[in-house]
Design an enzyme around this catalytic site. Structure first.
Site, short mmCIF file in Angstrom:
data_model
loop_
_atom_site.label_atom_id
_atom_site.label_comp_id
_atom_site.label_asym_id
_atom_site.label_seq_id
_atom_site.Cartn_x
_atom_site.Cartn_y
_atom_site.Cartn_z
N VAL A 161 26.12 -14.42 13.96
CA VAL A 161 26.99 -13.94 12.82
C VAL A 161 27.31 -12.34 13.07
CG1 VAL A 161 27.01 -13.14 10.52
CG2 VAL A 161 26.15 -15.67 11.04
N GLU B 25 34.18 -9.70 12.67
CA GLU B 25 35.21 -9.97 11.57
C GLU B 25 36.16 -8.98 11.16
OE1 GLU B 25 30.96 -7.96 9.97
OE2 GLU B 25 31.79 -9.57 11.69
N ASP C 190 74.20 -16.15 19.97
CA ASP C 190 75.46 -16.56 19.83
C ASP C 190 76.77 -15.30 19.94
OD1 ASP C 190 77.26 -17.97 18.05
OD2 ASP C 190 77.47 -16.45 16.53
N ASP D 51 74.54 -15.27 13.30
CA ASP D 51 75.04 -14.67 12.30
C ASP D 51 75.59 -15.70 11.12
OD1 ASP D 51 77.41 -15.10 13.54
OD2 ASP D 51 78.49 -13.34 12.86
N ASN E 262 27.13 -1.80 13.14
CA ASN E 262 28.06 -2.76 12.70
C ASN E 262 29.32 -2.26 12.00
OD1 ASN E 262 28.58 -5.68 12.83
ND2 ASN E 262 28.21 -5.76 10.84
#
Length: 953
Positions: A337, A342, A384, A678, A772
């Site tokens: 863990v 985390e 485009d 567009d 930690n």
């Protein structure tokens, strides 16, 4: 008697109660409706009769109007009756898009927890609670909630594209029913209804036209065609109506009437229209996962695998050593863990959010956080043409006079900014009669108006008005009184007006004509040459034809102009070349992107000549390039298209379905595709692409909602900045992963070795908690805001298949971890010579590990550049974070209340200097590795430059 009649009628109704009167009136109403039903035998019975079919636009365009009306059982002049409308609506539904109810918001929120990394963190939080490690449980839960909420909000905001389609449907329209012209809601229309159109109307449904007077419809939002389409009523041969743009007798839902008026019969409503096809494609299309999301998923799975592996190994070794299995399980789960980062989801989210904020300053709005990073591995941009690479503002760029003069016109758009240049001299007013006659004809034979740089009318006519404005001749439009008009039609391909000058109304009328060269020249008998009017010879005709062909091959739309007393006795004045010009800065951006390994492809609904001409101007198309039409795409299967699509630079006459097919083929080849656009015709492709980019100023609402990123000022160059930002963000995430995993592995290894080898624990519980906090706290978070390296744009896009944990990164993580573990164990062993653990021993070990952490964070700021090269203080947040962590560590060592909590004691200056010298080794070794890697890259560069990479698509 007459005076008594009203009173007697009132007295008659007075005898009966009100409910009886209501019943009587209701009976009369029902009787009237039954008479109507009897009169209109066409009304089908819902159970026994066949319903009216829906015609496709392709089929309807091939059939005569009478046959279309027969199939739809409609009366073109009188329209449908209300009972018939109600019955058809019961079968066909409302003329709107049925946006199905999505799953509830709470379900969407819960679905965010399916991410492997989030699930791993959830498991960690649960185990932390069971083991009474509530601090860890709270921090992990907060991290999960922040990440999940941000992801949910982004997804919710992005799911509006289907709703926006309905906005392009007009709320009201003019419809003929029961012989009367009604103003009705567009959603009420059904197949067979007769609809009337006029200038400014948005077409409410797909219509088969049966009356059209000078009708011109802007279909750019649907087909990509810049020029409004002239509409006719005649049937279209099946061989010529393959694409939407060629169906000249159909008015499509959502398009805009620019000129003229018309009547049409409704052939398709709602999802059965061509617009509905776009809607259904958007509904079926799911946005693909971003490369970062895939990398995070993979990292979560890898960490899960390693975590369970650690649990298994430690339990097995402990069992073999004869230790209590439950105790070993508790220790191994705690370590696993603790090893899970985390803080990673938060750092990723914060890093992306800061990237989004930086993009806002660069005039780009990013709707989905991971998209910023995705741009970093984009290796194909499908753009485009209209409104993206070009301005969607037709502009005159060339003039050729009848006596052989050539003029260049500067400036872009519907405004007076620009000049007309002949042989290096600027021409203004009537200074050059040959040029001014052309401008006069184009200005007078014109229905367009430009107000406040906004065009009202046809784009080609707007280009001629803008030309007159540049020469100061736009007032000529008001100098003439129009006596007669010959409107433009697609059959005759010309427009003419007969006028007299306001100040010379006693003089003969004069005709002005403009149109296609082949048609205008038929009405000409003479031409102007140096102030003289000469007879038009075949030699002159050939010269003009040659000039017209040259302009056409350059992608210009060519108009011829003439004037004279009668239509059959006109004097040829010359030619003008019109084009939708490229946007400013696009060519430079294209050059930079191609140089950095990004392939750019133009996809447009325009003709091949126009598309290739624009692509050539932008540097997208060369003699060796290929161009492919939409029809050719239809003829290919997926395998064939996948083989040819990497080699094609221009796709022309492309529909939304073609764009989808192109993008899917590129993605099948492993490319990360960005699509810019567009119009409505781009919306589906924008959603299917890995990155959809919409234009902010010219883009439709549908387009913006379907896109992942919006360019506020329509600047194509912003994409280059976004790609640079994406690459920088990914580097920052890698830096964080390197720091946190190396620190986590070091802490895990340190405690595991002590546990398995029966050593005294070098760190107590509070000290592990403090470490930690530092691992997931400010120093770690500050790595996510490292300024973007300016050299990053020159690097090729990364392969999206590559994991964040590359072999090179894993090697660096392991090297750093080994140095930290060895250094910390050395200090612990050195202090433990008396075989008695004292507060000084744990304080030295604890401080050693924390200092190692700080130097490890410093070396993790860049994977390639030296700390001194990027600047020690270039990331101010990092400086503050490290300074704060060191101050906190000193408080833990020297502040008496904290000494009791952490079981520490004061250290001497010599102790601190010793620890600083030792712990700096992790940074020194990392810098040496970077130096070696850079030297190796310089040696390999000449070799690698000759080989192709996966980027070349």
């Amino acid at each position: 008697m007459d005076n008594l009649l009203p009173q007697s009628r009132f007295s008659y109704f007075k005898k009966y109660p009100i409910h009886a009167i209501r019943k009587y009136l209701s009976m009369l109403r029902n009787q009237k409706e039954e008479e109507q039903v009897a009169r209109f035998q066409k009304i089908p019975n819902a159970e026994n009769e066949t319903m009216i079919p829906v015609l496709t636009s392709k089929k309807a365009s091939e059939l005569p109007v009478s046959e279309v009306a027969s199939i739809l059982q409609a009366d073109l002049q009188n329209g449908l009756n209300k009972c018939e409308v109600s019955h058809r609506r019961a079968f066909h539904g409302w003329n709107e898009f049925d946006i199905s109810e999505d799953e509830p918001l709470w379900k969407k929120y819960i679905s965010q927890f399916k991410n492997p990394l989030i699930m791993l963190l959830l498991a960690s939080a649960v185990i932390s609670v069971l083991m009474h490690q509530f601090d860890d449980a709270v921090s992990i839960t907060v991290a999960i909630l922040i990440v999940v909420t941000v992801a949910f909000v982004q997804e919710y905001r992005s799911e509006k594209s289907l709703e926006e389609l309905s906005k392009l449907m007009p709320p009201e329209c003019h419809c003929v029913r029961e012989g009367k012209l009604e103003h009705t809601l567009a959603r009420d229309l059904v197949p067979g209804d007769t609809v009337c159109l006029s200038v400014g109307d948005r077409v409410p449904a797909d219509l088969r036209l049966f009356e059209a007077v000078d009708l011109s419809v802007d279909e750019s939002s649907l087909t990509g065609e810049t020029t409004p389409c002239s509409k006719v009523t005649a049937p279209q041969p099946a061989a010529t109506n393959g694409d939407l743009a060629s169906r000249s007798n159909i008015a499509f839902m959502g398009t805009l009437v620019r000129c003229g008026k018309a009547k049409g019969i409704v052939i398709g409503t709602g999802e059965n229209s061509e617009f509905g096809e776009v809607f259904k494609m958007m509904q079926a299309e799911e946005a693909p996962k971003t490369p970062l999301q895939k990398s995070m998923d993979l990292l979560g799975k890898q960490l899960s695998f390693y975590s369970f592996g650690i649990i298994g190994i430690i339990m097995l070794v402990g069992w073999l050593l004869g230790k209590d299995i439950l105790e070993m399980f508790t220790i191994s789960v705690s370590l696993a863990v603790a090893a899970i980062p985390e803080g990673l989801p938060i750092v990723v989210t914060v890093t992306l959010a800061l990237g989004v904020m930086r993009m806002v300053k660069k005039r780009a709005i990013v709707k989905k956080l991971p998209i910023v990073e995705t741009l970093g591995c984009c290796n194909v941009i499908c753009s485009d043409k209209t409104g993206t690479l070009t301005k969607n503002e037709m502009t005159v760029t060339h003039i050729f006079t009848s006596d052989g003069l050539r003029a260049e016109v500067t400036g872009v758009g519907y405004n007076p900014f620009g000049e007309v240049i002949v042989d290096g001299d600027v021409v203004h007013g009537f200074y050059n009669p040959s040029v001014s006659r052309i401008v006069e004809a184009g200005c007078v034979c014109n229905d367009a108006v430009i107000r406040n740089n906004t065009l009202m009318g046809k784009p080609t006519e707007g280009a001629l008005i803008a030309l007159a404005m540049k020469m100061g001749l736009d007032g000529l439009q008001q100098d003439y009184i129009r006596k007669a008009e010959y409107p433009f039609s697609s059959e005759q391909k010309w427009m003419a007006v007969k006028c007299v000058h306001r100040t010379q109304q006693d003089r003969p009328e004069i005709c002005f004509m403009k149109g296609a060269y082949e048609q205008v020249i038929k009405y000409c008998t003479t031409y102007h040459s140096k102030g003289q009017t000469l007879t038009l010879t075949q030699q002159q005709r050939d010269l003009y034809q040659q000039e017209k062909a040259q302009m056409g091959s350059a992608g210009l739309r060519v108009l011829a102009l003439a004037s004279g007393p009668e239509l059959g006795q006109l004097t040829f004045l010359g030619l003008v070349g019109i084009i939708d010009p490229p946007r400013t800065g696009v060519k430079e951006a294209v050059t930079t992107l191609i140089a950095s390994g990004v392939s750019i492809k133009m996809i447009t609904g325009d003709s091949q000549e126009t598309a290739v001409a624009i692509a050539s101007r932008l540097g997208l198309y060369s003699k060796t390039s290929q161009s492919v039409s939409g029809e050719e795409i239809d003829a290919m299967d997926v395998q064939q298209l996948s083989q040819i699509v990497p080699k094609v630079a221009v796709f022309y006459r492309a529909s939304p379905r073609h764009k989808m097919k192109i993008i899917k083929s590129l993605q099948k080849n492993g490319s990360v595709v960005a699509m810019t656009g567009d119009g409505v015709n781009d919306a589906v492709a924008l959603k299917a692409a890995d990155i959809g980019v919409a234009m902010g100023q010219t883009g439709t609402d549908v387009c913006k909602e379907a896109a992942d990123m919006i360019l506020v000022d329509d600047d194509f160059q912003t994409i280059m900045s976004a790609i640079e930002e994406g690459k920088g963000i990914y580097n920052n995430i890698k830096n964080f992963v390197r720091f946190q995993l190396s620190t986590s592995i070091a802490a895990l290894t340190l405690i595991s070795l002590a546990t398995l080898m029966n050593f005294p624990n070098p760190l107590n519980a509070m000290q592990i908690l403090w470490i930690n906090i530092i691992m997931d706290g400010p120093p770690a978070q500050s790595l996510g805001v490292e300024p973007v390296d300016k050299d990053v744009i020159r690097k090729p896009p990364r392969n999206w298949k590559d994991s964040i944990l590359t072999k090179n990164l894993i090697l660096k993580i392991l090297v750093s971890s080994i140095i930290i573990v060895c250094g910390t164990l050395f200090v612990f062993w050195r202090e433990l010579r008396d075989n008695v653990i004292t507060p000084r021993d744990t304080t030295m070990t604890f401080t050693c590990f924390v200092f190692f952490d700080m130097f490890n964070a410093l070396s993790s700021r860049s994977q390639t550049k030296s700390v001194f090269e990027i600047g020690l203080c270039s990331n101010k947040m990092f400086c503050y974070a490290v300074l704060g962590s060191i101050m906190g560590q000193l408080l833990v060592i020297y502040f008496p209340p904290l000494q009791k909590v952490f079981q520490t004691e004061s250290l001497s200056i010599l102790d601190l200097l010793f620890l600083l010298g030792l712990t700096s080794s992790v940074c020194i070794v990392a810098e040496i590795i970077k130096k070696v890697e850079r030297s190796r890259e310089k040696i390999q560069k000449p070799v690698s430059s000759t080989s192709s990479s996966f980027l070349e698509v």
